[in-house]
Design an enzyme around this catalytic site. Structure first.
Site, PDB file in Angstrom:
ATOM      1  N   ARG A 143      -6.457 -33.539  21.797  1.00  0.00           N
ATOM      2  CA  ARG A 143      -7.349 -32.682  21.022  1.00  0.00           C
ATOM      3  C   ARG A 143      -6.752 -32.326  19.662  1.00  0.00           C
ATOM      4  O   ARG A 143      -5.546 -32.430  19.446  1.00  0.00           O
ATOM      5  CB  ARG A 143      -7.566 -31.358  21.764  1.00  0.00           C
ATOM      6  CG  ARG A 143      -8.501 -31.470  22.937  1.00  0.00           C
ATOM      7  CD  ARG A 143      -8.495 -30.182  23.728  1.00  0.00           C
ATOM      8  NE  ARG A 143      -9.543 -30.188  24.733  1.00  0.00           N
ATOM      9  CZ  ARG A 143      -9.551 -29.409  25.810  1.00  0.00           C
ATOM     10  NH1 ARG A 143      -8.548 -28.576  26.026  1.00  0.00           N
ATOM     11  NH2 ARG A 143     -10.549 -29.458  26.652  1.00  0.00           N
ATOM     12  N   GLY A 203       0.839  -1.209   0.000  1.00  0.00           N
ATOM     13  CA  GLY A 203       0.000   0.000   0.000  1.00  0.00           C
ATOM     14  C   GLY A 203       0.868   1.250   0.000  1.00  0.00           C
ATOM     15  O   GLY A 203       0.678   2.175  -0.805  1.00  0.00           O
ATOM     16  N   GLN A 262       1.474 -11.305  16.511  1.00  0.00           N
ATOM     17  CA  GLN A 262       2.465 -11.513  15.442  1.00  0.00           C
ATOM     18  C   GLN A 262       3.127 -10.213  14.997  1.00  0.00           C
ATOM     19  O   GLN A 262       4.151 -10.221  14.334  1.00  0.00           O
ATOM     20  CB  GLN A 262       1.790 -12.156  14.219  1.00  0.00           C
ATOM     21  CG  GLN A 262       1.303 -13.559  14.476  1.00  0.00           C
ATOM     22  CD  GLN A 262       0.177 -13.958  13.528  1.00  0.00           C
ATOM     23  OE1 GLN A 262       0.404 -14.651  12.566  1.00  0.00           O
ATOM     24  NE2 GLN A 262      -1.034 -13.520  13.805  1.00  0.00           N
ATOM     25  N   ILE A 283       4.926  -8.111   7.862  1.00  0.00           N
ATOM     26  CA  ILE A 283       5.047  -9.477   8.376  1.00  0.00           C
ATOM     27  C   ILE A 283       4.593 -10.476   7.313  1.00  0.00           C
ATOM     28  O   ILE A 283       4.971 -11.630   7.349  1.00  0.00           O
ATOM     29  CB  ILE A 283       4.237  -9.683   9.688  1.00  0.00           C
ATOM     30  CG1 ILE A 283       2.739  -9.434   9.479  1.00  0.00           C
ATOM     31  CG2 ILE A 283       4.789  -8.841  10.819  1.00  0.00           C
ATOM     32  CD1 ILE A 283       1.870  -9.933  10.634  1.00  0.00           C
ATOM     33  N   ASP A 284       3.778 -10.007   6.351  1.00  0.00           N
ATOM     34  CA  ASP A 284       3.189 -10.921   5.362  1.00  0.00           C
ATOM     35  C   ASP A 284       4.202 -11.463   4.348  1.00  0.00           C
ATOM     36  O   ASP A 284       3.950 -12.482   3.718  1.00  0.00           O
ATOM     37  CB  ASP A 284       2.067 -10.215   4.579  1.00  0.00           C
ATOM     38  CG  ASP A 284       0.975  -9.657   5.488  1.00  0.00           C
ATOM     39  OD1 ASP A 284       0.873 -10.124   6.638  1.00  0.00           O
ATOM     40  OD2 ASP A 284       0.243  -8.750   5.044  1.00  0.00           O
ATOM     41  N   HIS A 293      -2.685  -9.859  16.584  1.00  0.00           N
ATOM     42  CA  HIS A 293      -1.624  -8.841  16.582  1.00  0.00           C
ATOM     43  C   HIS A 293      -0.406  -9.206  17.428  1.00  0.00           C
ATOM     44  O   HIS A 293       0.574  -8.459  17.415  1.00  0.00           O
ATOM     45  CB  HIS A 293      -2.211  -7.491  16.999  1.00  0.00           C
ATOM     46  CG  HIS A 293      -3.138  -6.966  15.950  1.00  0.00           C
ATOM     47  ND1 HIS A 293      -4.441  -7.387  15.859  1.00  0.00           N
ATOM     48  CD2 HIS A 293      -2.942  -6.112  14.916  1.00  0.00           C
ATOM     49  CE1 HIS A 293      -5.016  -6.795  14.822  1.00  0.00           C
ATOM     50  NE2 HIS A 293      -4.135  -6.023  14.241  1.00  0.00           N
TER      51      HIS A 293
END
Ligand code: F6P
Length: 368
Positions: A179, A121, A291, A143-144, A289
């Site tokens: 689990r 962006g 992360q 982070i992506d 968040h």
């Protein structure tokens, strides 16, 4: 670096979502800039502060001790696109072009160049402002890790570290209670955080946006593990993952954001469907968040410092319209317009996917 140059005053901003390592870049820019006799002007809250004229001079004391600090001392925003500026008019939100305010403030502050630290962006905005005459150098963060032009963006390693640590913790409780536990990571439309985090944390199933998954394969894999006597399973799902033929799971939309879509909720859905269709007790955790917060890993501290110091070199050489990039082990630069032309997504033949498959991770897709 040569002492004589005509760049006397540079602006710096951090745009979009924050991530660990932003402060290390600010420090990496500011210290050498001061050594060269330049002034550094910190713009508050990304392009939002640029439009609104908010900033201050950064002194050496301001960057002292921030290498290890998460967040950004400048503040950031993912709502400040000058070309897409929402304002309330009556009961409605209308969109305006406020790029002229940016040009005015650039001149009023006496800037000779701008270092814009951000993701896709921010780079899109930087490219348009460059076309309007601003001298811009970009530094890729997110982070992506979804920018094609750089092998890695800083912040990604720190996010992967958080995912791996969370998976380690989830393993012990999943194993005690027999689990299935589903962990949701960030990453928007790219699966790098879930892939690398899932690989580092030993997930049994990894679900990515790039490979729409089959519900039946998810159930089969979990039941198969159960039948083999493995009494727990760990699923790592990217927030942008979706079932084949299905839709993204969205938490909400906000027109003021550069990307109005807020992803979130896929882990809850996956956990619910697994429990309903396998009879196995299932829980889910959304990392959110966590992360993006906290101290950068050593890898990100080093990468951010290299990126920041390289950015100031580009400014001094007047190589504007360029974005710093990591290629192999070397820092170099690419044209900002090339940097934003393609999003980097996970492909089936990437080595991390191949390695994951080789150690038994299931991506639960019919695509490969
Ligand atoms: O782009 C970084 C990122 O953390 C994405 O992974 C996530 O989808 C988004 O930002 C969340 O944005 P916000 O903090 O605005 O909710």
């Amino acid at each position: 670096m040569a002492k004589s140059n005509t760049i006397k005053r540079i602006g710096i901003l951090t745009g979009g979502g924050d991530c660990p390592g932003l402060n290390a870049v600010i420090r990496g820019v500011t210290k050498p800039a001061h050594d060269e006799g330049m002034h550094v002007w910190g713009i508050h809250d990304g392009f939002e502060g640029f439009v609104e004229g908010k900033g201050n001079l950064i002194y050496n004391k301001d960057v002292s001790g921030i290498l290890t600090q998460g967040g950004t001392i400048l503040g950031s925003s993912n709502k400040g696109d000058p070309f897409h500026w929402p304002e309330k008019v009556g009961d409605e939100i209308q969109i305006f072009d406020r790029s002229k305010n940016v040009i005015q403030n650039y001149e009023a502050w006496g800037l000779d160049a701008l270092i814009a630290i951000g993701g896709d962006g921010t780079m899109h905005i930087a490219k348009k402002l460059g076309e309007m005459g601003l001298n811009i150098v970009g530094v890729p963060k997110t982070i992506d890790n979804d920018l094609e032009a750089t092998d890695v963006t800083f912040g990604h390693d720190s996010a992967v570290f958080v995912v791996a640590e969370a998976l380690d913790r989830l393993h012990t409780t999943a194993s005690s209670h027999h689990r299935v536990i589903v962990l949701e990571t960030m990453g928007r439309y790219a699966g790098w955080i879930a892939l690398n985090g899932g690989l580092a944390g030993g997930a049994d199933i990894i679900l990515l946006p790039e490979f729409p998954f089959s519900w039946d394969i998810v159930y089969e894999k979990v039941i198969q593990r159960h039948m083999l006597g493995k009494r727990f399973s760990i699923v790592c799902v990217a927030e942008g993952a979706k079932p084949k033929g299905g839709n993204l799971v969205i938490k909400g939309t906000d027109k003021k954001r550069t990307d109005p879509i807020q992803l979130g909720g896929i882990a809850e859905l996956v956990a619910k469907k697994i429990e309903e269709n396998t009879g196995l007790e299932t829980r889910y955790t959304v990392l959110g968040h966590l992360q993006r917060g906290g101290s950068p890993t050593p890898y990100d501290r080093i990468l951010s410092t290299k990126f920041g110091t390289y950015a100031i070199e580009l400014v001094m050489k007047k190589k504007f319209g360029r974005m710093v990039a990591l290629k192999g082990s070397l820092i170099s630069s690419v044209a900002i317009e090339d940097a934003i032309s393609k999003q980097k997504v996970v492909s089936p033949d990437c080595q991390a996917v191949q390695a994951a498959k080789a150690v038994g991770v299931n991506f639960c897709t019919e695509d490969f």
